[in-house]
Scaffold this motif. Structure first.
Motif, short mmCIF file in Angstrom:
data_model
loop_
_atom_site.label_atom_id
_atom_site.label_comp_id
_atom_site.label_asym_id
_atom_site.label_seq_id
_atom_site.Cartn_x
_atom_site.Cartn_y
_atom_site.Cartn_z
N LEU A 1 0.81 -1.21 0.00
CA LEU A 1 0.00 0.00 0.00
C LEU A 1 0.85 1.26 0.00
O LEU A 1 0.46 2.26 -0.56
CB LEU A 1 -0.93 0.01 1.21
N ASN A 2 2.01 1.24 0.66
CA ASN A 2 2.87 2.41 0.69
C ASN A 2 4.10 2.15 -0.19
O ASN A 2 5.03 1.48 0.24
CB ASN A 2 3.30 2.72 2.12
N PRO A 3 4.12 2.70 -1.40
CA PRO A 3 5.24 2.42 -2.31
C PRO A 3 6.54 3.10 -1.89
O PRO A 3 7.59 2.81 -2.45
CB PRO A 3 4.73 2.97 -3.64
N TYR A 4 6.51 3.99 -0.92
CA TYR A 4 7.69 4.73 -0.49
C TYR A 4 8.45 4.04 0.64
O TYR A 4 9.58 4.39 0.93
CB TYR A 4 7.32 6.15 -0.07
N ILE A 5 7.83 3.09 1.29
CA ILE A 5 8.45 2.36 2.40
C ILE A 5 8.65 0.92 1.98
O ILE A 5 7.72 0.26 1.52
CB ILE A 5 7.57 2.41 3.67
N ASP A 6 9.88 0.43 2.13
CA ASP A 6 10.18 -0.97 1.85
C ASP A 6 11.13 -1.47 2.93
O ASP A 6 12.34 -1.24 2.86
CB ASP A 6 10.81 -1.12 0.46
N LEU A 7 10.56 -2.10 3.96
CA LEU A 7 11.37 -2.55 5.09
C LEU A 7 12.33 -3.66 4.70
O LEU A 7 13.27 -3.95 5.45
CB LEU A 7 10.47 -2.98 6.24
#
Length: 95
Positions: free
Chosen positions: A2-8
């Protein structure tokens, strides 16, 4: 995701995470194959550890506005005390 800016999946142990409410957490580890594969440790709350999805979200389904999703990632080495101080100043100004 859902959040393309966060990739843990790109995080390393010790990276600092800013949660949706402005609180801070530290990235602990990735557990391959787990339903919530990312473990974090809360820095300014006395609640211990939590887990997140790859996009930093708390839940995969039944999401709520009060969920503490990850909104920013700082690489390890950032001054945690300075971040906490700025967080506390911002909190006090918002009262």
């Amino acid at each position: 995701m859902l959040n393309p800016y966060i990739d843990l999946r790109k995080c390393e142990k010790g990276d600092i995470l800013v949660l949706k409410d402005g609180s801070l957490a530290e990235y602990v580890e990735h557990r391959e194959g787990e339903y919530f594969p990312h473990i974090i440790k809360y820095l300014d709350k006395n609640v211990g550890k939590g887990s997140r999805n790859d996009d930093g979200s708390m839940l995969k389904n039944n999401r709520r506005d009060e969920d503490l999703d990850v909104v920013l990632v700082f690489k390890k080495g950032v001054n945690k005390k300075e971040l906490l101080k700025n967080l506390n100043i911002r909190y006090e100004q918002g009262r």
